[in-house]
Design a protein around this motif. Structure first.
Motif, PDB file in Angstrom:
ATOM      1  N   LEU A  23       0.830  -1.204   0.000  1.00  0.00           N
ATOM      2  CA  LEU A  23       0.000   0.000   0.000  1.00  0.00           C
ATOM      3  C   LEU A  23       0.868   1.260   0.000  1.00  0.00           C
ATOM      4  O   LEU A  23       0.628   2.193  -0.782  1.00  0.00           O
ATOM      5  N   VAL A  24       1.875   1.290   0.854  1.00  0.00           N
ATOM      6  CA  VAL A  24       2.767   2.447   0.925  1.00  0.00           C
ATOM      7  C   VAL A  24       3.540   2.607  -0.379  1.00  0.00           C
ATOM      8  O   VAL A  24       3.697   3.719  -0.895  1.00  0.00           O
ATOM      9  N   SER A  25       4.015   1.490  -0.928  1.00  0.00           N
ATOM     10  CA  SER A  25       4.773   1.535  -2.184  1.00  0.00           C
ATOM     11  C   SER A  25       3.925   2.068  -3.327  1.00  0.00           C
ATOM     12  O   SER A  25       4.439   2.725  -4.239  1.00  0.00           O
ATOM     13  N   PHE A  26       2.634   1.793  -3.288  1.00  0.00           N
ATOM     14  CA  PHE A  26       1.736   2.280  -4.331  1.00  0.00           C
ATOM     15  C   PHE A  26       1.354   3.746  -4.131  1.00  0.00           C
ATOM     16  O   PHE A  26       1.315   4.524  -5.089  1.00  0.00           O
ATOM     17  N   LEU A  27       1.090   4.126  -2.875  1.00  0.00           N
ATOM     18  CA  LEU A  27       0.594   5.471  -2.604  1.00  0.00           C
ATOM     19  C   LEU A  27       1.686   6.533  -2.572  1.00  0.00           C
ATOM     20  O   LEU A  27       1.434   7.681  -2.946  1.00  0.00           O
ATOM     21  N   LEU A  28       2.887   6.165  -2.123  1.00  0.00           N
ATOM     22  CA  LEU A  28       3.948   7.165  -1.993  1.00  0.00           C
ATOM     23  C   LEU A  28       4.248   7.882  -3.310  1.00  0.00           C
ATOM     24  O   LEU A  28       4.394   9.114  -3.313  1.00  0.00           O
ATOM     25  N   PRO A  29       4.333   7.162  -4.449  1.00  0.00           N
ATOM     26  CA  PRO A  29       4.580   7.888  -5.708  1.00  0.00           C
ATOM     27  C   PRO A  29       3.510   8.912  -6.047  1.00  0.00           C
ATOM     28  O   PRO A  29       3.784   9.891  -6.753  1.00  0.00           O
ATOM     29  N   LEU A  30       2.291   8.694  -5.549  1.00  0.00           N
ATOM     30  CA  LEU A  30       1.212   9.637  -5.852  1.00  0.00           C
ATOM     31  C   LEU A  30       1.474  10.992  -5.211  1.00  0.00           C
ATOM     32  O   LEU A  30       0.923  12.010  -5.653  1.00  0.00           O
ATOM     33  N   LEU A  31       2.320  11.025  -4.177  1.00  0.00           N
ATOM     34  CA  LEU A  31       2.665  12.298  -3.551  1.00  0.00           C
ATOM     35  C   LEU A  31       3.455  13.183  -4.506  1.00  0.00           C
ATOM     36  O   LEU A  31       3.385  14.410  -4.427  1.00  0.00           O
ATOM     37  N   TRP A  32       4.219  12.524  -5.421  1.00  0.00           N
ATOM     38  CA  TRP A  32       5.027  13.319  -6.348  1.00  0.00           C
ATOM     39  C   TRP A  32       4.142  14.142  -7.278  1.00  0.00           C
ATOM     40  O   TRP A  32       4.562  15.175  -7.798  1.00  0.00           O
ATOM     41  N   SER A 123       3.595   5.024  -9.726  1.00  0.00           N
ATOM     42  CA  SER A 123       4.330   6.125 -10.357  1.00  0.00           C
ATOM     43  C   SER A 123       3.704   6.529 -11.685  1.00  0.00           C
ATOM     44  O   SER A 123       3.571   7.721 -11.985  1.00  0.00           O
ATOM     45  N   LEU A 124       3.345   5.540 -12.489  1.00  0.00           N
ATOM     46  CA  LEU A 124       2.736   5.843 -13.782  1.00  0.00           C
ATOM     47  C   LEU A 124       1.361   6.484 -13.601  1.00  0.00           C
ATOM     48  O   LEU A 124       0.975   7.375 -14.372  1.00  0.00           O
ATOM     49  N   LEU A 125       0.644   6.043 -12.572  1.00  0.00           N
ATOM     50  CA  LEU A 125      -0.643   6.674 -12.275  1.00  0.00           C
ATOM     51  C   LEU A 125      -0.425   8.130 -11.872  1.00  0.00           C
ATOM     52  O   LEU A 125      -1.156   9.026 -12.293  1.00  0.00           O
ATOM     53  N   ALA A 126       0.615   8.367 -11.047  1.00  0.00           N
ATOM     54  CA  ALA A 126       0.935   9.734 -10.636  1.00  0.00           C
ATOM     55  C   ALA A 126       1.404  10.578 -11.815  1.00  0.00           C
ATOM     56  O   ALA A 126       1.269  11.806 -11.807  1.00  0.00           O
ATOM     57  N   GLY A 127       1.960   9.918 -12.839  1.00  0.00           N
ATOM     58  CA  GLY A 127       2.472  10.653 -13.990  1.00  0.00           C
ATOM     59  C   GLY A 127       1.451  10.959 -15.059  1.00  0.00           C
ATOM     60  O   GLY A 127       1.766  11.673 -16.025  1.00  0.00           O
ATOM     61  N   LEU A 128       0.242  10.467 -14.906  1.00  0.00           N
ATOM     62  CA  LEU A 128      -0.787  10.699 -15.923  1.00  0.00           C
ATOM     63  C   LEU A 128      -1.026  12.176 -16.220  1.00  0.00           C
ATOM     64  O   LEU A 128      -1.203  12.548 -17.393  1.00  0.00           O
ATOM     65  N   PRO A 129      -1.037  13.066 -15.208  1.00  0.00           N
ATOM     66  CA  PRO A 129      -1.243  14.493 -15.523  1.00  0.00           C
ATOM     67  C   PRO A 129      -0.177  15.069 -16.445  1.00  0.00           C
ATOM     68  O   PRO A 129      -0.433  16.025 -17.181  1.00  0.00           O
ATOM     69  N   ARG A 130       1.036  14.502 -16.413  1.00  0.00           N
ATOM     70  CA  ARG A 130       2.108  14.978 -17.277  1.00  0.00           C
ATOM     71  C   ARG A 130       2.073  14.293 -18.641  1.00  0.00           C
ATOM     72  O   ARG A 130       2.822  14.664 -19.535  1.00  0.00           O
ATOM     73  N   GLY A 131       1.265  13.269 -18.774  1.00  0.00           N
ATOM     74  CA  GLY A 131       1.127  12.575 -20.046  1.00  0.00           C
ATOM     75  C   GLY A 131       2.080  11.403 -20.187  1.00  0.00           C
ATOM     76  O   GLY A 131       3.163  11.396 -19.582  1.00  0.00           O
ATOM     77  N   LEU A 132       1.678  10.420 -20.975  1.00  0.00           N
ATOM     78  CA  LEU A 132       2.510   9.236 -21.215  1.00  0.00           C
ATOM     79  C   LEU A 132       2.755   9.056 -22.715  1.00  0.00           C
ATOM     80  O   LEU A 132       2.893   7.932 -23.196  1.00  0.00           O
TER      81      LEU A 132
END
Length: 258
Positions: A23-32, A123-132
């Motif tokens: 859970l932490v490994s998944f959620l922490l990247p979303l903070l970025w 991380s990829l979920l967190a990166g969606l706003p920047r585009g893939l």
């Protein structure tokens, strides 16, 4: 053997420690995605693509958080069963000690891949706003790191992320094997986890020794995920550590009075 491995994986996934680690490994990247000072962490370099987020997350997590998760969870594979009194009765069944510890070893070595996979997914979920899509620059896991070598397609970025993710998990396998060995020797989760982390920190402190010695230290190769060029020597050394710790774990468990 496959039944034992499946059983160990089931116990692993039902562990609260594992569930918390994932859970932490998944959620922490979303903070970025919302971190206002992320550019300071990267030396004032602006991220231009969501494909760059996995490198940021892996780079931060593998310094301490993921090795900590691995040390604790893998130590629990032995320590929890000892504390709950379930290991000794299991050994009274017609199950080979070697088969049992090999099943635990396979499970332990798979755990880093599970952690890195969840981290990259977040991380990829967190990166969606920047585009893939395609972009000019690098993923941080390929040639030129974040600067890159020109325009990079989404397929090319995906390949770099997959390569870097595999190498990140691969370089953490010796940590998992070491944690299992410590768990067998100490038969206590907390002690084994501390021993694993202490061993890694001692290796890091040996940077004051000659360069020849540094090159054979496990901790000198914990940035393999971002390295380019000939990475075969590093991979072979990490594999030797993994096999060595794994064989010692099997040998120790076969002769350990539990």
């Amino acid at each position: 053997m496959l039944t034992l491995i499946a059983l160990e994986f089931r116990k692993l996934l039902l562990s609260r420690s594992v569930q918390l680690a994932l859970l932490v490994s998944f959620l922490l990247p979303l903070l970025w995605a919302v971190a206002p000072r992320l550019n300071m962490l990267l030396g004032d370099m602006a991220l231009v693509s969501g494909w760059q987020m996995p490198a940021v997350s892996i780079g931060v997590a593998v310094q301490f958080m993921i090795p900590l998760f691995i040390a604790v969870v893998v130590a629990e594979l032995i320590g929890t069963e000892v504390s709950q009194g379930t290991l000794a009765p299991l050994l009274l069944r017609p199950i080979s000690r070697v088969n049992l510890i090999v099943a635990k070893l396979v499970t332990a070595l798979a755990f880093p891949f599970l952690l890195i996979g969840v981290t990259v997914l977040g991380s990829l979920l967190a990166g969606l706003p920047r585009g893939l899509g395609s972009f000019v620059g690098g993923t941080g896991l390929g040639p030129g790191l974040f600067v890159g070598v020109g325009s990079l397609s989404s397929v090319g970025a995906l390949m770099e992320v997959l390569r870097g993710s595999f190498l990140a998990a691969f370089m953490l396998m010796p940590v998992a094997a070491l944690a299992l060995l410590c768990g067998i020797l100490l038969l206590n989760t907390a002690s084994a986890a501390l021993a694993t982390l202490a061993t890694l920190n001692i290796m890091r402190l040996l940077v004051v020794f000659p360069e020849g010695l540094q090159q054979v230290l496990l901790t000198s190769h914990l940035a393999l995920y971002a390295e380019q060029g000939n990475i075969l020597p590093s991979m072979l050394l990490l594999l030797i550590y993994t096999i060595g710790f794994g064989l010692m774990a099997v040998f120790a468990f076969d002769r350990r009075d539990v």
